[in-house]
Design an enzyme around this catalytic site. Structure first.
Site, PDB file in Angstrom:
ATOM      1  N   GLU A  32       0.821  -1.217   0.000  1.00 61.24           N
ATOM      2  CA  GLU A  32       0.000   0.000   0.000  1.00 61.24           C
ATOM      3  C   GLU A  32       0.852   1.263   0.000  1.00 61.24           C
ATOM      4  O   GLU A  32       0.495   2.266  -0.630  1.00 61.24           O
ATOM      5  CB  GLU A  32      -0.949  -0.008   1.193  1.00 61.24           C
ATOM      6  CG  GLU A  32      -2.133  -0.943   1.039  1.00 61.24           C
ATOM      7  CD  GLU A  32      -1.759  -2.413   1.210  1.00 61.24           C
ATOM      8  OE1 GLU A  32      -2.489  -3.275   0.699  1.00 61.24           O
ATOM      9  OE2 GLU A  32      -0.715  -2.683   1.856  1.00 61.24           O
ATOM     10  N   HIS A  77     -11.360  -6.075   8.194  1.00 63.69           N
ATOM     11  CA  HIS A  77     -12.071  -5.791   6.944  1.00 63.69           C
ATOM     12  C   HIS A  77     -13.357  -5.000   7.178  1.00 63.69           C
ATOM     13  O   HIS A  77     -14.267  -5.045   6.353  1.00 63.69           O
ATOM     14  CB  HIS A  77     -12.418  -7.101   6.214  1.00 63.69           C
ATOM     15  CG  HIS A  77     -11.229  -7.892   5.795  1.00 63.69           C
ATOM     16  ND1 HIS A  77     -10.572  -8.736   6.656  1.00 63.69           N
ATOM     17  CD2 HIS A  77     -10.572  -7.962   4.610  1.00 63.69           C
ATOM     18  CE1 HIS A  77      -9.560  -9.310   6.020  1.00 63.69           C
ATOM     19  NE2 HIS A  77      -9.532  -8.855   4.777  1.00 63.69           N
TER      20      HIS A  77
END
Length: 368
Positions: free
Chosen positions: A102, A172
């Site tokens: 990321e 998540h």
């Protein structure tokens, strides 16, 4: 933390049955399409939210040859299928996969945008954005300021699925909007459905500031609307008043808007209380004028979001409302939020600010 955990456990005691847990889990909210469509001429077609996002990126790629779309598994369509078929249409040089890094995705996106090209970077889940935090808040957000407006990376859009999905658990399901709302130089926006998702994404791509668009992942398939096929933009920094009322102001964003809409209808039917519902839409900048005008009219306000209570963006709203509307308030500002714990798995239904908790907040605030 101990006090919070005891409250969390007390919320579990009245249920105590797996079937009831599952029943509450699948009935967290009922999606209601937007009643007002953008003033756009031409054809409209039924789209769910991931299709609307795909359509927006298709338009962006077709409109400007410098536009690049990239991220983990993006070339394959992405885990939520938002980029489906775009690599086949525009080629692997413009739509491509990145390494699982990321920080690298954000750093590369900043570099692309700094050259004047348009970068659409996907972070696969908002929970994974934290390795890129330094790049986003220390580089992207400050690029224009530190160069004295000589350079910028304003053609940067970062997309990330966020929020509860029913089974995502602690890695998540997080809602990190408040982290980025603390950073001057960024814009942070959250759509509530397909129409807003397309218009906000196109506005973000064309905006000359780095934008983060947080997409409620549970709406990708459950939200369906008649969306204009043509290109259009929704104004950034502008809240939407979805229901008019004089008794209580309800403020939410993303999925929580649909929870609050149901709660407002129930309050109207059962309590004869007329709520004014505001979708904040834009977290940074946020529409202070619309919010405060509503609160001055109603005198009561409830803010609801999935992120934890402490230092959630609701705290900023509450402080600002108190500052501007103190003499108009008839009751303390109420917040109905996630608990100050990691996001749970099987206990997700008890963590969320659902219809029951929000309705109880309305009952309490009108009796104050």
């Amino acid at each position: 933390m101990i006090g919070t955990l005891s409250k969390f456990k007390s919320a579990l005691r009245p249920i105590g049955h797996v079937n009831k847990i599952l029943a509450r889990n699948v009935s967290h909210f009922t999606y209601q399409p937007d009643e007002k469509s953008p003033n756009v001429d031409g054809e409209r077609t039924k789209m769910n939210m991931f299709t609307a996002i795909n359509n927006a990126m298709d338009i962006a790629l077709a409109t400007d040859d410098s536009t690049l779309l990239f991220g983990e598994d993006v070339a394959f369509g992405g885990v939520f299928r938002c980029s489906l078929n775009l690599k086949d249409k525009y080629g692997a040089d413009r739509v491509f996969n990145t390494p699982l890094c990321e920080q690298g995705i954000a750093g590369f996106a900043i570099g692309v945008a700094a050259t004047g090209a348009k970068a659409i970077a996907e972070i696969q889940f908002a929970d994974y954005i934290f390795p890129a935090f330094d790049q986003i808040v220390n580089e992207a957000a400050k690029y224009r300021y530190r160069s004295g407006n000589m350079f910028d990376c304003g053609s940067l859009t970062i997309r990330a699925p966020f929020g509860a999905v029913g089974h995502g658990a602690l890695y998540h399901s997080q809602s990190p909007e408040a982290y980025f709302a603390h950073t001057p130089g960024l814009k942070v926006i959250v759509p509530r459905g397909p129409i807003k998702a397309k218009g906000l994404l196109l506005a973000a791509i064309n905006d000359k500031n780095p934008c983060i668009i947080l997409e409620p992942k549970t709406l990708y398939r459950s939200a369906v609307e008649e969306v204009p096929v043509a290109s259009y933009e929704c104004e950034l920094g502008k809240a939407d008043v979805l229901m008019n009322g004089n008794d209580v102001t309800l403020i939410g964003w993303g999925t929580q808007v649909h929870v609050l809409r149901e709660v407002a209808e129930r309050a109207k039917n059962e309590l004869k209380v007329k709520c004014e519902l505001i979708d904040l839409v834009s977290i940074l900048p946020w529409d202070r004028e619309t919010v405060c005008n509503s609160v001055k009219k109603t005198g009561r306000v409830i803010i609801a979001h999935e992120a934890p209570l402490t230092n959630g963006f609701g705290a900023e709203l509450a402080a600002s409302i108190q500052e501007d509307c103190f003499l108009h308030l008839e009751a303390p500002i109420a917040r109905v939020c996630g608990w100050d714990t990691p996001f749970p798995h099987v206990f997700e239904p008890f963590y969320l600010p659902d219809r029951l908790r929000c309705f109880e907040a309305i009952k309490k605030i009108v009796k104050y």
